[in-house]
Structures are given as C-alpha cells and as structure tokens.
Write an enzyme that holds these catalytic residues in place. Sequence first.
Site, PDB file in Angstrom:
ATOM      1  N   LYS A  40      -7.006   3.234  -2.692  1.00 39.10           N
ATOM      2  CA  LYS A  40      -7.316   3.154  -1.262  1.00 39.10           C
ATOM      3  C   LYS A  40      -7.596   4.564  -0.766  1.00 39.10           C
ATOM      4  O   LYS A  40      -6.863   5.499  -1.069  1.00 39.10           O
ATOM      5  CB  LYS A  40      -6.143   2.527  -0.502  1.00 39.10           C
ATOM      6  CG  LYS A  40      -6.357   2.404   1.003  1.00 39.10           C
ATOM      7  CD  LYS A  40      -5.171   1.685   1.655  1.00 39.10           C
ATOM      8  CE  LYS A  40      -5.247   1.700   3.171  1.00 39.10           C
ATOM      9  NZ  LYS A  40      -4.091   1.016   3.800  1.00 39.10           N
ATOM     10  N   ASP A  57       0.845  -1.190   0.000  1.00 41.18           N
ATOM     11  CA  ASP A  57       0.000   0.000   0.000  1.00 41.18           C
ATOM     12  C   ASP A  57       0.887   1.250   0.000  1.00 41.18           C
ATOM     13  O   ASP A  57       1.514   1.574   1.015  1.00 41.18           O
ATOM     14  CB  ASP A  57      -0.901   0.034   1.247  1.00 41.18           C
ATOM     15  CG  ASP A  57      -2.002  -1.011   1.224  1.00 41.18           C
ATOM     16  OD1 ASP A  57      -1.916  -1.956   0.423  1.00 41.18           O
ATOM     17  OD2 ASP A  57      -2.951  -0.880   2.022  1.00 41.18           O
ATOM     18  N   LYS A  99     -10.383   0.045  -2.029  1.00 31.97           N
ATOM     19  CA  LYS A  99     -10.247  -0.264  -0.607  1.00 31.97           C
ATOM     20  C   LYS A  99     -10.595   0.981   0.195  1.00 31.97           C
ATOM     21  O   LYS A  99     -10.069   2.064  -0.061  1.00 31.97           O
ATOM     22  CB  LYS A  99      -8.818  -0.708  -0.276  1.00 31.97           C
ATOM     23  CG  LYS A  99      -8.578  -0.946   1.221  1.00 31.97           C
ATOM     24  CD  LYS A  99      -7.160  -1.454   1.493  1.00 31.97           C
ATOM     25  CE  LYS A  99      -6.892  -1.581   2.983  1.00 31.97           C
ATOM     26  NZ  LYS A  99      -5.542  -2.109   3.278  1.00 31.97           N
TER      27      LYS A  99
END
Length: 239
Positions: A162, A100, A190
């Site tokens: 995300k 990430d 996400k």
Amino acid sequence: MLVLNGKEINKASLAKMIDGSLLNPYTTTQEIDELVKISLEYNTNSVCVNPNYLERVAKQLKGTDVKACVVIDYPFGTGSIEDKVNQAKVAIEHGVEIVDFVIDYGHLKSGNKDHLLEEIKACVAAVNGLETRFIIEVCYLTPEEIVTACECVIEGGGDFVKTSTGRFGGPDMEIIDLLVKTCKGRCKLKVAGTGQFWTANIALMCIAAGVDIIGTRSAKKIVDALEIFERFVKGIEIK
C-alpha cells in the site's frame, strides 16, 4: 463496455476495487456511520478506519459483503514489532477482516532490511491468514527504497503493498508505474494518499496501470462519475 488492464469495469466492479477510508484523528462517530452507510449502499470492498472505531464498524458490517479493515501503528509505523503484533491481535478480537500495517520506514531508510523483513513476517503470522497490506509511505522513499520495501513485503508474505497513509503525501504517476512493475504478478497493490484529489479519472487510470485497490473517502464521487468518464474516453485514440 469499459475494460481496463483486462478487467471489465462497471459501477459494481469499480466499487469492489475501493476501500472506503476515513482516518483523520478528529473523525466523529457520525462521519464513520455515514461512511459505512455509503460503503454498504455501493458495496465497496471494505471500510478502513483507525482502531478506535473498528468494533463499531465491524458490528455494522457483520453479515455483509463489505469487510472491516483497520490500520495498525498509524500513521508513523514507529512501534516495535511486538506492539504491531499485539495491536493486530486486539483488532482480530474486535472483528477485523483486513489489516493495513504501517512499516517501520525509518529502519528501511537506515538500510535495516532484515528488521523490516522480520517485522513483516511477524505481522503476517499474527493475523492467522487474514488479508494483509503494508503501507510503505512512498513520499519519504527513494525509488531504490520503494523497490526494497516491495521486495520485503513479497518475501515476508504480505498480500498487498500500500502506497501511503494519506497523512503526508501520496504517489505520482512515476511511483505508481514503479510499484506496478515491481509488484505485478508477485503481490497486489493498493494506492492511497491523494486525499481530496481522488477523482474517477485518477482512480480509473490507476486501475488501468495495474492497481488492484483504491483507498479513498470519495467512493461515491468516483463510482457516480463512471458514466461521464466512459463518454470522455470514447474520444481517446492512441496511434
């Protein structure tokens, strides 16, 4: 049977939509070990931690169906492209399976789309096919900037957009709706960053909206509350 956005939801499938995460800078090894224990018990999608605990987590998860995930250049995203690439390479050496990255949203807000796209492409190339998520930190972005960030992630080959690091603020319903409309069928999404406010209601409504993964430290609470949620929604009728 509960079906959300075409997906059959039970405890097992819900857990697989959750990344158990613990990213506070003051997190202890005991807390990390407890997160891993719960994540293995519930068979979540991954355990997401800072780089200082990655090797510890990867060793405990090795040979299981729960993946080791790490955040890169967290929480500000202000490192150079070279910094982020190097951090990713070290993470690979320590057993990471999902990466990430925090994007350079300062450059994004400055209108430097080319820099952001270059960064994303370099990060994707650096991980040699591992799954990538790009944290765009929606709380600091306008709707137009959110769309631009998503377009860069998509064009740059990222697997997920995300929403947030969780350090500053998470998305509201309007932002989630915008993200789903922008990303649907093009890359996955996400949602993270609601902190202690994660409940089964919020998580399941995000999934109903089209979110693919929930990042939270509250996996146990969310999964355990599924049966109650199912009883509640039986009383809902839309005309």
